[in-house]
Design an enzyme around this catalytic site. Structure first.
Site, PDB file in Angstrom:
ATOM      1  N   HIS A  75       3.915  -5.252  14.369  1.00  0.00           N
ATOM      2  CA  HIS A  75       4.829  -6.221  13.765  1.00  0.00           C
ATOM      3  C   HIS A  75       5.959  -6.569  14.729  1.00  0.00           C
ATOM      4  O   HIS A  75       6.542  -7.640  14.640  1.00  0.00           O
ATOM      5  CB  HIS A  75       5.436  -5.646  12.482  1.00  0.00           C
ATOM      6  CG  HIS A  75       4.568  -5.810  11.279  1.00  0.00           C
ATOM      7  ND1 HIS A  75       3.375  -5.139  11.131  1.00  0.00           N
ATOM      8  CD2 HIS A  75       4.697  -6.601  10.179  1.00  0.00           C
ATOM      9  CE1 HIS A  75       2.824  -5.495   9.975  1.00  0.00           C
ATOM     10  NE2 HIS A  75       3.601  -6.385   9.383  1.00  0.00           N
TER      11      HIS A  75
HETATM   12  N1  LIG Z   1      -3.827  -5.533   0.491  1.00  0.00           N
HETATM   13  C1  LIG Z   1      -3.348  -6.513  -0.314  1.00  0.00           C
HETATM   14  N2  LIG Z   1      -4.136  -7.088  -1.238  1.00  0.00           N
HETATM   15  C2  LIG Z   1      -3.670  -8.091  -2.028  1.00  0.00           C
HETATM   16  N3  LIG Z   1      -2.415  -8.565  -1.932  1.00  0.00           N
HETATM   17  C3  LIG Z   1      -1.592  -8.025  -1.025  1.00  0.00           C
HETATM   18  C4  LIG Z   1      -2.001  -6.988  -0.165  1.00  0.00           C
HETATM   19  N4  LIG Z   1      -0.967  -6.665   0.657  1.00  0.00           N
HETATM   20  C5  LIG Z   1       0.046  -7.480   0.312  1.00  0.00           C
HETATM   21  N5  LIG Z   1      -0.323  -8.295  -0.688  1.00  0.00           N
HETATM   22  C6  LIG Z   1       0.468  -9.344  -1.332  1.00  0.00           C
HETATM   23  O1  LIG Z   1       1.264  -9.942  -0.323  1.00  0.00           O
HETATM   24  C7  LIG Z   1       2.628  -9.891  -0.718  1.00  0.00           C
HETATM   25  C8  LIG Z   1       3.520  -9.669   0.484  1.00  0.00           C
HETATM   26  O2  LIG Z   1       3.405 -10.765   1.344  1.00  0.00           O
HETATM   27  P1  LIG Z   1       4.350 -10.877   2.630  1.00  0.00           P
HETATM   28  O3  LIG Z   1       5.700 -10.321   2.316  1.00  0.00           O
HETATM   29  O4  LIG Z   1       4.320 -12.310   3.040  1.00  0.00           O
HETATM   30  O5  LIG Z   1       3.614  -9.997   3.712  1.00  0.00           O
HETATM   31  P2  LIG Z   1       4.053  -8.572   4.363  1.00  0.00           P
HETATM   32  O6  LIG Z   1       3.851  -7.549   3.288  1.00  0.00           O
HETATM   33  O7  LIG Z   1       3.134  -8.409   5.514  1.00  0.00           O
HETATM   34  O8  LIG Z   1       5.508  -8.703   4.766  1.00  0.00           O
HETATM   35  C9  LIG Z   1       2.727  -8.794  -1.738  1.00  0.00           C
HETATM   36  O9  LIG Z   1       3.769  -9.039  -2.649  1.00  0.00           O
HETATM   37  C10 LIG Z   1       1.362  -8.796  -2.405  1.00  0.00           C
HETATM   38  O10 LIG Z   1       1.308  -9.668  -3.508  1.00  0.00           O
HETATM   39 MG   LIG Z   2       6.280  -8.798   6.674  1.00  0.00          MG
END
Ligand SMILES: Nc1ncnc2c1ncn2[C@@H]1O[C@H](COP(=O)(O)OP(=O)(O)O)[C@@H](O)[C@H]1O
Ligand SMILES: [Mg+2]
Ligand SMILES: Nc1ncnc2c1ncn2[C@@H]1O[C@H](COP(=O)(O)OP(=O)(O)O)[C@@H](O)[C@H]1O
Ligand SMILES: [Mg+2]
Ligand SMILES: [Mg+2]
Ligand SMILES: [Mg+2]
Lengths: 132, 199, 132, 199
Positions: C14
């Site tokens: 990241h």
């Molecule tokens: N393995 C997964 N399967 C389904 N949805 C997921 C998964 N991981 C994260 N999410 C969804 O993605 C959202 C987070 O997105 P985002 O904040 O843009 O990405 P990151 O977690 O990489 O910072 C979570 O609130 C959830 O709804």
């Molecule tokens: Mg993120």
């Protein structure tokens, strides 16, 4: 008092970049609420670790609730152990070095610390970490 | 009593002169910095020499150890640092050979604990341990100590590394001399040379 | 040909700093002999990952012997999987994402790759990694 | 047939207008970037609109998905990207409601596979899955879809996160709405609003 109601996290990498980047990732998860210190690089700034910098990082992350140190490879661990032994005796008992991966462990440990967990729980969370 | 200032010069000079060789050994089975680390550490010791020599032997050894801990920057820093600090703790101000043997044995144990390592792990311990035992048996000569240090460093070549970065190589660590074993040999040989020249 | 006789290593963090620092640590262990690519940061440069950068890193580390990818947290893994699926079909089968800590895993995987190990062995070594 | 350009505008506008709210939700149980990620992704979709609208619906949806994959930068990128790409794969050029229900069901399965996740893991799936099922039962109205999306997003509040960063919080993820569930609700509501306004 803020600095004292959550366990502090220290990141000790061979690389100053890894230490800084890991600290950024930790800050992104837990903001400024968790006391945090980090360092990387030998006393000349090359890859390695530096006991003086580790002591300073522990100081920056100090919390009466304890401090969990995350390290990468062997030398970082041995130098961190050395640093811990140089602390005041009453501080020594409140510092643990986690047997956990540095980046993933720091993020997990900090998240746990943010929730107000004890030093033992912070350490366990980091150490239980099986890469997902 | 041996001249600590001279010993420091001889040891530091020797390690600095062999820095590239140590780094090359570390390049084969590690991260190519052992020579740089030892050089940084012993240059810092030399820079602090006046201060060190102002102290009685035990305190001087502890100061040397602390400088290595603070300056080496690699795993060898806390390990050699622990070695010297323990020597400082164990040696009287005017040590006999028996004192030296006993102190070195204690220091080797401290290094083992610090590194969570044992003999035959392909580390500096495989030189330091046998030399400590040899000093203890009473029949040591400068030549026998030098030869033993040399042979034990060579004996790390066929070993498989169990501790330190070289252990990442597993079987492929076999066939290379351990850099820390070589730096221990260099230190011990330099001390023998310095003492012999003196005595 | 040099690039083809050893498995390549890709580091996807990241954090651009973590990626760069980990690559430095890898280079210190194995020199230039192991094909290496790394990236970190979302398309704006903030913390996150970027499929385009991952594809570029895979390309830089390409080896006919295969490529092992090391990732830190969830999004880095999912974006790496996405990137792998975008590769030419004949390349896809030669890329694995390791279930291993990013820094320690990259150093171990690269050391194993340096010794000429197969992709499966490189992956296993990284994945067996229990923090020492 | 619904106007894809208008749908894109409505969805992107809605997500961008709620970016701070989404980021705040992610700040409570994640890394405070979900709103930024969705904004980045949908701004890129808008920037590519002319190109997207030149394609038939299935190809247009795939292009939207690919843009999200390339631009979002978080876990939600490949997940929403997979959703749209699968819709593009599954939908005919002129889909019926039944086509939409079937395609969304397939897309939800693809997102589950992509994220190695299941329902009740406190993710976007907890909104997308129920909406897909609801569309399939034939009795859906704009109001019932909007209400369901809203309720399912709310229903993530008491859930414990099993997937994604929020899972790092374990029990402490309980009591907060999942940011991805909320962004799914926003998208679905925006589409309902856009379609209703149209028809
Ligand atoms: N393995 C997964 N399967 C389904 N949805 C997921 C998964 N991981 C994260 N999410 C969804 O993605 C959202 C987070 O997105 P985002 O904040 O843009 O990405 P990151 O977690 O990489 O910072 C979570 O609130 C959830 O709804
Ligand atoms: Mg993120
Ligand atoms: N755990 C340990 N126990 C004993 N000696 C060790 C240990 N780890 C490393 N060493 C010694 O240290 C040497 C490496 O030192 P150096 O290269 O300066 O540190 P680093 O491995 O951190 O780069 C090895 O050759 C070995 O002799
Ligand atoms: Mg080294
Ligand atoms: Mg080193
Ligand atoms: Mg997020």
């Amino acid at each position: 008092m803020r600095a004292n109601d959550k366990v502090g996290i220290v990141i000790v990498s061979h690389s100053p970049d890894v230490a800084r980047g890991t600290a950024d990732m930790v800050r992104q998860m837990v903001g400024e609420d968790v006391p945090l210190g980090y360092c990387g690089g030998n006393p000349d700034g090359g890859l390695g670790t530096d006991v003086a910098k580790i002591l300073k990082a522990i100081d920056e992350a100090w919390s009466e609730k304890g401090v969990a140190i995350l390290v990468d490879l062997g030398g970082a661990e041995t130098n961190s152990e050395m640093a811990v032994e140089m602390l005041d005796p009453e501080r020594q008992g409140k510092v643990v070095i986690c047997n956990a991966p540095i980046v993933e462990g720091a993020v997990m440990a900090a998240t746990e610390a943010w929730g107000g967990a004890s030093l033992e729980d912070v350490r366990r969370t980091a150490e239980e970490l099986s890469p997902q | 009593m041996p001249d600590l200032g001279k010993m420091l010069d001889v040891v530091a000079e020797r390690l600095i002169a062999h820095a590239e060789e140590l780094t090359a050994l570390d390049s084969a089975i590690g991260d190519a910095d052992h020579g740089l680390n030892m050089k940084r550490g012993f240059e810092a010791v030399l820079a602090d020499k006046v201060n060190i020599l102002a102290k009685p032997l035990p305190e001087a050894l502890k100061a040397i150890g602390m400088t290595l801990v603070m300056k080496v920057g690699g795993a060898s820093g806390p390990l050699y640092g622990t070695l010297f600090m323990t020597l400082g703790k164990e040696l009287p101000a005017e040590p006999s050979l028996a004192d030296a043997a006993r102190a070195l044995t204690a220091a080797v144990e401290a290094v083992k604990a610090r590194g969570k390592a044992d003999f035959d792990n392909k580390t500096m311990l495989d030189v330091l341990g046998p030399v400590a035992r040899h000093l203890g048996n009473g029949s040591a000569t400068f030549d026998s100590v030098r030869k033993l240090a040399h042979d034990r460093a060579e004996a790390t070549v066929p070993m498989k590394a169990i501790k330190g970065r070289a252990s990442f190589l597993g079987e492929r660590s076999i066939g290379h001399m351990d850099p820390g074993a070589r730096s221990s040999e260099l230190m011990i040989t330099a001390i023998c040379d310095g003492l012999e020249d003196k005595g």
